[in-house]
Design a protein around this motif. Structure first.
Motif, short mmCIF file in Angstrom:
data_model
loop_
_atom_site.label_atom_id
_atom_site.label_comp_id
_atom_site.label_asym_id
_atom_site.label_seq_id
_atom_site.Cartn_x
_atom_site.Cartn_y
_atom_site.Cartn_z
N GLY A 77 91.11 31.39 45.60
CA GLY A 77 91.84 32.34 44.76
C GLY A 77 91.12 33.67 44.64
N LEU A 78 89.80 33.63 44.50
CA LEU A 78 89.03 34.86 44.41
C LEU A 78 89.12 35.69 45.69
N VAL A 79 89.02 35.00 46.80
CA VAL A 79 89.00 35.70 48.10
C VAL A 79 90.39 36.22 48.46
N PHE A 80 91.41 35.43 48.22
CA PHE A 80 92.75 35.78 48.71
C PHE A 80 93.70 36.27 47.61
N ALA A 81 93.17 36.67 46.48
CA ALA A 81 94.00 37.18 45.38
C ALA A 81 94.83 38.38 45.84
N GLY A 82 96.11 38.31 45.58
CA GLY A 82 97.00 39.42 45.90
C GLY A 82 97.45 39.51 47.34
N THR A 83 97.08 38.54 48.18
CA THR A 83 97.44 38.62 49.59
C THR A 83 98.68 37.82 49.94
N SER A 84 99.11 36.94 49.06
CA SER A 84 100.25 36.05 49.32
C SER A 84 100.04 35.22 50.59
N ASN A 85 98.80 34.82 50.83
CA ASN A 85 98.50 33.99 51.99
C ASN A 85 99.14 32.63 51.80
N GLU A 86 100.08 32.30 52.66
CA GLU A 86 100.86 31.08 52.50
C GLU A 86 100.01 29.82 52.59
N ASP A 87 99.07 29.77 53.53
CA ASP A 87 98.23 28.58 53.68
C ASP A 87 97.39 28.33 52.43
N VAL A 88 96.81 29.39 51.90
CA VAL A 88 95.97 29.27 50.72
C VAL A 88 96.80 28.84 49.50
N CYS A 89 97.90 29.51 49.28
CA CYS A 89 98.76 29.18 48.13
C CYS A 89 99.27 27.75 48.22
N THR A 90 99.72 27.35 49.38
CA THR A 90 100.24 25.99 49.57
C THR A 90 99.15 24.96 49.35
N THR A 91 97.96 25.21 49.86
CA THR A 91 96.86 24.27 49.71
C THR A 91 96.50 24.06 48.25
N ILE A 92 96.37 25.16 47.52
CA ILE A 92 95.98 25.06 46.11
C ILE A 92 97.04 24.32 45.30
N VAL A 93 98.29 24.71 45.42
CA VAL A 93 99.37 24.10 44.64
C VAL A 93 99.55 22.63 45.04
N GLN A 94 99.55 22.35 46.33
CA GLN A 94 99.76 20.99 46.81
C GLN A 94 98.66 20.06 46.32
N ARG A 95 97.41 20.51 46.39
CA ARG A 95 96.30 19.64 45.98
C ARG A 95 96.33 19.38 44.47
N MET A 96 96.63 20.38 43.69
CA MET A 96 96.67 20.17 42.25
C MET A 96 97.86 19.30 41.84
N MET A 97 98.96 19.37 42.58
CA MET A 97 100.11 18.52 42.29
C MET A 97 99.83 17.08 42.68
N GLU A 98 99.02 16.87 43.70
CA GLU A 98 98.70 15.53 44.17
C GLU A 98 97.58 14.87 43.37
N ALA A 99 96.92 15.61 42.52
CA ALA A 99 95.81 15.06 41.75
C ALA A 99 96.31 13.96 40.82
N SER A 100 95.57 12.88 40.78
CA SER A 100 95.95 11.76 39.93
C SER A 100 95.60 12.04 38.47
N GLU A 101 96.17 11.26 37.60
CA GLU A 101 95.88 11.40 36.17
C GLU A 101 94.39 11.20 35.90
N THR A 102 93.79 10.25 36.61
CA THR A 102 92.37 9.98 36.45
C THR A 102 91.52 11.18 36.85
N GLU A 103 91.87 11.79 37.98
CA GLU A 103 91.13 12.98 38.43
C GLU A 103 91.23 14.10 37.41
N LEU A 104 92.42 14.31 36.90
CA LEU A 104 92.65 15.43 35.97
C LEU A 104 91.96 15.21 34.64
N ASN A 105 91.67 13.97 34.28
CA ASN A 105 91.00 13.68 33.02
C ASN A 105 89.48 13.59 33.13
N GLN A 106 88.94 13.85 34.30
CA GLN A 106 87.48 13.79 34.47
C GLN A 106 86.81 14.92 33.75
#
Length: 106
Positions: A77-106
């Protein structure tokens, strides 16, 4: 931190830090390397930085530490802020959506 805002054709941060992102390294080293890349290239999107950080940010293996993943996402996010880089945006959103409840509560 020494390379924040420094533009050098040699790219010392990119030459030194990606090797510390590899699996098997201690999590603190991996987080520090990811954040170092994020700070060194903040606002200066380089595809080589994405190539180093995206595999760490997208790691969904059972051994993946959510803290390492989160710091890698922050660095992207720091590196690609404001660039609308599709790969970066997709990776960040996809990974956070796939995070389990256990991971998010760590």
């Amino acid at each position: 931190v020494v390379n924040c805002g420094v533009r050098d054709e040699v790219d010392p941060a990119l030459g030194l830090l990606p090797e510390h992102l590899e699996e098997g390294k201690p999590d603190t080293i991996r987080m520090t390397a990811a954040l170092g890349l994020g700070l060194a290239y903040a606002g200066n999107p380089k595809e080589e930085v994405a190539e180093a950080l995206i595999p760490v940010a997208a790691d969904t293996s059972t051994t993946a530490n959510i803290e390492v993943v989160s710091i890698a996402c922050l660095a992207l996010g720091l590196v690609f802020a404001g660039t609308s880089n599709e790969d970066v945006c997709t990776t960040i959103v996809q990974r956070m959506m796939e995070a389990s409840e256990t991971e998010l509560n760590q």
